[in-house]
Design an enzyme around this catalytic site. Sequence first.
Site, PDB file in Angstrom:
ATOM      1  CG  ASP A  63      -1.910   1.028   1.252  1.00 25.73           C
ATOM      2  OD1 ASP A  63      -2.754   1.014   0.348  1.00 25.73           O
ATOM      3  OD2 ASP A  63      -1.860   1.902   2.130  1.00 25.73           O
ATOM      4  CB  THR A  96      -1.749   6.328  -2.130  1.00 24.62           C
ATOM      5  OG1 THR A  96      -1.694   4.913  -2.127  1.00 24.62           O
ATOM      6  CG2 THR A  96      -2.896   6.772  -1.257  1.00 24.62           C
ATOM      7  CB  THR A  97       1.071   3.626  -5.695  1.00 24.81           C
ATOM      8  OG1 THR A  97       0.649   2.913  -4.535  1.00 24.81           O
ATOM      9  CG2 THR A  97       2.503   3.271  -5.988  1.00 24.81           C
ATOM     10  CG  ASP A 388      -6.825   0.942  -0.435  1.00 21.96           C
ATOM     11  OD1 ASP A 388      -6.847   1.568   0.642  1.00 21.96           O
ATOM     12  OD2 ASP A 388      -5.818   0.881  -1.165  1.00 21.96           O
TER      13      ASP A 388
END
Length: 553
Positions: A63, A96-97, A388
């Site tokens: 994550d 997010t990544t 998520d």
Amino acid sequence: MQLGGQPVIILKEGSERSRGRDAQRNNIQAAIAVADAVRSALGPRGMDKLLVDSLGDVVITNDGATILDEIDVQHPAAKMLVQVAKVQDQEVGDGTTTSVIIAGELLKRAEKLLDQKIHPTVIIGGFKLASDKAAEILQAIANKVEADDTESLTAIARTSLNSKSVGGAKTLLSDMAVTATRAVMEDKKVDIDMISIIQKQGKSLTDSELIQGIVIDKEVVNTRMPSSVEKPSIALIDVALEIKKTEFDAKIRITEASMMDAFLDQEQSMIQDMVDKIQASGATTVLCQKGIDDLAQHFLAKQGILAVRRVKKSDMEKLARATGAKVVTNLKDLSADDLGSAGLIEEVQIGDEKLIYVRDCPNPKSVSIVLRGGTKYVTDEAERALHDALCVVRDVLEDGWAVAGAGSPEIELHRGLKEFAGTVKGREQMAVDAFADAVEIIPRTLAENAGLDSIDVLVELRAAHEQGNTNIGVNVETGKNVDAFKAGIIEPLRVKRQALRSAREAAELILRIDDVIQSKSGGGGAPGGMPPGMGGMGGMGGMGGMGGMPPMM
Ligand code: ADP
Ligand code: MG
């Protein structure tokens, strides 16, 4: 400080200062380093990272937000990028990544433009034009998803789980995510906090369970009470079922045996009275926020009432939402109207712990998910993954829009933005062009992480998109093209939009800085916190002309 247009900065001795291109280069490199650190985690074939903190605690995760949260970033510009991930996580819960990788790539391209003597303001202006256009393009390729479209919603949850290590529990978790979010939705709004996640070690992830109601970490207060009640009528009370201790140290002088009896009788009858009131309301179960003393337990057990004491306030609120009961603060007011309902309440033993399950509530506005798994690493990562999945379903339930994934929107953005760049005048065109190239980092990284030749993959994807196939992305198994939407690789429009937005804002913030002053106090000279006003990214857009920034402490 600004005096007559000249910045006046008074520095502590030993402070380090870098200006202009040096400062910019240094900041950009630091931010790119952060982006590079998470690149290998992107997508279904991304790798897990094992992180060990200074205390030796271990986290295994894929994550992006968690990785950045755990690593101890020192450089202020790098911290800004970590902040991007946090904002993305809070606002939309996924991507997010992606946002960090795009921010890094924007900066990489900006660096080249700076080398060509393009002024930062021009780059920032071009990036803004490009990202506004990008939002338009995304909206144009988005598909409507209705709240009753279980298949699409489940696909959206699955897509977010694709990149998580949840083994064979993907189907179960995505089904639970859809059911849970839909259950707590009210007026097109979903409050994820109304979905409680409880981790219990033991068994495996596939034994996890969604409860249409609440699970509380308590046990039935007395073993003589029933340990389960079918179709319970539930009273939620915020009153202690015990005799109040007098506030003063009162002494009662008892001179005769009959007086003692009378005193005990009186105490007994007060408790009896309370229990009678509960029984008169028709309640068969009592969930009490305060204490229940022995005598009260005795009377309740005699009536066959199941009771739990010292339930947390937050659980009481959730119980009220799930069962439809009203929390009563005065027993005098308790009536049948205040009671809630469920299909079953039962005490369940898991390992050496007991839990209370309030199951099968009709139309619960708060639900629980009990995650099982061999170790805490497993349940922790599963909880992050589930978070998520819940967020992406929420995003689409609230907005009603989704886009295909697997790199397809980024290819489409690349194509559309290149076209758009042709219409932009002046040097900003170069920045728009750079933005267009930067977003392609997503399909490129997906391909690379899958061990594919990214150049071949991009050539094929671009060709398909030229033909008007907007949903074609990369099949990470075969390296061939895939219609991502048809293949069920679907993501919320909100996630993609926000990822671009936070990436652009972070790049802008970093590009605006041309003066860095590091105070040397505190040893090591490692720059610590961020300058004031940079903690939250909310108002980043407005941070113009940072000629004389305050020293970073
Ligand atoms: P993020 O933190 O940005 O959400 P992830 O590691 O979750 O990063 O990866 C998300 C990316 O993986 C998205 O671009 C998504 O479309 C892509 N993806 C998910 N499942 C697949 C799949 N089966 N094939 C190709 N790409 C996928
Ligand atoms: Mg994701």
